[in-house]
Enzyme design. Sequence first.
Site, short mmCIF file in Angstrom:
data_model
loop_
_atom_site.label_atom_id
_atom_site.label_comp_id
_atom_site.label_asym_id
_atom_site.label_seq_id
_atom_site.Cartn_x
_atom_site.Cartn_y
_atom_site.Cartn_z
N CYS A 32 0.82 -1.23 0.00
CA CYS A 32 0.00 0.00 0.00
C CYS A 32 0.84 1.27 0.00
O CYS A 32 0.31 2.36 -0.17
CB CYS A 32 -0.94 0.00 1.19
SG CYS A 32 -2.12 -1.35 1.10
N HIS A 59 -3.54 6.97 3.20
CA HIS A 59 -3.95 5.68 2.64
C HIS A 59 -5.31 5.27 3.20
O HIS A 59 -5.54 5.35 4.40
CB HIS A 59 -2.89 4.64 2.96
CG HIS A 59 -3.27 3.26 2.51
ND1 HIS A 59 -3.66 2.99 1.21
CD2 HIS A 59 -3.34 2.08 3.18
CE1 HIS A 59 -3.94 1.72 1.11
NE2 HIS A 59 -3.77 1.14 2.28
N ASN A 100 -10.31 -0.25 0.06
CA ASN A 100 -8.85 -0.15 0.00
C ASN A 100 -8.37 -0.60 -1.39
O ASN A 100 -8.42 -1.78 -1.71
CB ASN A 100 -8.24 -1.02 1.10
CG ASN A 100 -6.72 -0.94 1.14
OD1 ASN A 100 -6.09 -0.39 0.25
ND2 ASN A 100 -6.15 -1.51 2.19
O1 UT7 Z 1 -3.83 -1.57 3.47
C1 UT7 Z 1 -3.05 -2.54 4.08
C2 UT7 Z 1 -3.12 -2.39 5.52
N1 UT7 Z 1 -4.31 -3.04 6.03
C3 UT7 Z 1 -4.92 -2.48 7.03
O2 UT7 Z 1 -4.57 -1.40 7.45
C4 UT7 Z 1 -6.03 -3.25 7.68
C5 UT7 Z 1 -5.90 -3.13 9.16
N2 UT7 Z 1 -6.90 -3.89 9.89
C6 UT7 Z 1 -8.20 -3.52 9.92
O3 UT7 Z 1 -8.60 -2.59 9.25
C7 UT7 Z 1 -9.11 -4.26 10.87
O4 UT7 Z 1 -8.35 -5.07 11.72
C8 UT7 Z 1 -10.19 -5.12 10.16
C9 UT7 Z 1 -11.21 -4.24 9.47
C10 UT7 Z 1 -9.53 -6.04 9.16
C11 UT7 Z 1 -10.94 -5.96 11.20
O5 UT7 Z 1 -11.51 -5.11 12.19
P1 UT7 Z 1 -11.27 -5.40 13.75
O6 UT7 Z 1 -12.00 -4.37 14.48
O7 UT7 Z 1 -9.79 -5.50 13.99
O8 UT7 Z 1 -11.99 -6.77 13.93
P2 UT7 Z 1 -11.38 -8.15 14.49
O9 UT7 Z 1 -10.50 -8.79 13.49
O10 UT7 Z 1 -10.85 -7.93 15.87
O11 UT7 Z 1 -12.70 -8.99 14.62
C12 UT7 Z 1 -13.73 -8.68 15.59
C13 UT7 Z 1 -14.85 -9.67 15.44
C14 UT7 Z 1 -14.38 -11.12 15.42
O12 UT7 Z 1 -15.36 -11.91 16.06
P3 UT7 Z 1 -15.16 -12.38 17.58
O13 UT7 Z 1 -13.86 -13.13 17.60
O14 UT7 Z 1 -15.08 -11.09 18.38
O15 UT7 Z 1 -16.37 -13.19 17.82
C15 UT7 Z 1 -14.35 -11.46 13.95
O16 UT7 Z 1 -14.53 -12.83 13.71
O17 UT7 Z 1 -15.50 -9.47 14.18
C16 UT7 Z 1 -15.52 -10.67 13.43
N3 UT7 Z 1 -15.42 -10.34 12.01
C17 UT7 Z 1 -16.48 -10.00 11.26
N4 UT7 Z 1 -17.79 -9.90 11.56
C18 UT7 Z 1 -18.62 -9.51 10.57
C19 UT7 Z 1 -14.31 -10.28 11.25
N5 UT7 Z 1 -14.63 -9.92 9.99
C20 UT7 Z 1 -15.98 -9.74 10.00
C21 UT7 Z 1 -16.90 -9.36 9.00
N6 UT7 Z 1 -18.19 -9.24 9.33
N7 UT7 Z 1 -16.51 -9.07 7.74
#
Ligand code: UT7
Length: 332
Positions: A116, A256, A287
């Site tokens: 990115c 970004h 993204n």
């Molecule tokens: O450009 C390259 C760089 N990339 C980035 O900068 C991405 C950085 N990361 C992020 O933007 C975030 O970490 C994400 C958007 C990918 C995820 O958000 P988060 O707030 O970190 O969520 P998480 O991974 O901690 O997941 C929280 C919960 C989990 O469930 P439990 O374990 O709490 O029951 C996940 O399984 O949300 C669940 N989950 C979803 N639920 C509904 C994960 N993906 C989804 C989804 N829809 N798409």
Amino acid sequence: MSKITAAITAVGAYVPEDVLTNKMLEEMVDTNDEWITTRTGIKERRILKDPKKGTSYLAIQAAKELLQKSNLDPKEIDLIIMATATPDMPVASTGVHVATQIGATNAFSYDLQAACSSFLYGMSTAAAYIESGRYKKVVVIGADKMSSIIDYTDRTTCIIFGDGAGAVLMEPNNEGLGLQDEILRSDSIGRESLKIEAGGSITPPTEETVAKKLHFVRQDGKTVFKFAVSNMAGVSEQIMKRNNLSNEDVNWLVAHQANKRIIDATANRMGLNDESKVLMNIQRYGNTTSATLPLLLSDFEKNFKKGDNIIFASFGGGFTWGATYLKWAYNS
Ligand code: UT7
């Protein structure tokens, strides 16, 4: 004689027509519009559906718009830097094809891959060539067909990424406008947190790698998020301090577009209380990896005034990150 600086003198962009909304994703994986919107700020993304078209198609459209807007004869271009994480093919540079297709017959071209941060690194390379006096017209294109490396059964990645392209022309400036300063960094501590496991020289493609879906992007979102917030915000704050810029002095943050929460955290650390300075189009495109920064420039070009102070910030796989301070060079 005044020092030559490297300024952006024109912008072009392209996104494909097909829209993939959060509602459509609800039909594909276990997710919902509310979760995606609150966790990322994304509402929809653009997808290049034609399987015969690759990243070069997106890049060519963006470059053509750039040529048309700037009235530039492609034969005058010295160099095209093609920033992309999704080249048309592993070998046979995508940039070379783009250059030939747009008629840049006197240019040379190559691909630059830093996930990115590819576009920000590309701007740095272009600026160095221009400041040295070696080349006068350098086009930097950021384009990615992210849909070609996304597993649309994986809800942790398919909700984030989209396809798109943006291009800028960089030229010498003798009024002190253009690129002023940059802090670019990288650290392979992030190698395992955001990657495509197979298809490279360590794990070449086999039937097994395909069966195990190792050719798609996988990321440990939480870890990437943590590093993105601290590193992108860190260099953005640092570049302001180093250039004696107060939050009042900064006109625009061009960051970004990976997650609205990461952008908000960066703006917060920079003390940018005025939300209108924090440019965002993540809600429409998601993204787009190498394309997010030039797509922002294209969408908000009309708002920029000659002399405006812009801070660019990026964070991506590798990890790669950086912040660049640029003075805008024209009124559109
Ligand atoms: O450009 C390259 C760089 N990339 C980035 O900068 C991405 C950085 N990361 C992020 O933007 C975030 O970490 C994400 C958007 C990918 C995820 O958000 P988060 O707030 O970190 O969520 P998480 O991974 O901690 O997941 C929280 C919960 C989990 O469930 P439990 O374990 O709490 O029951 C996940 O399984 O949300 C669940 N989950 C979803 N639920 C509904 C994960 N993906 C989804 C989804 N829809 N798409």
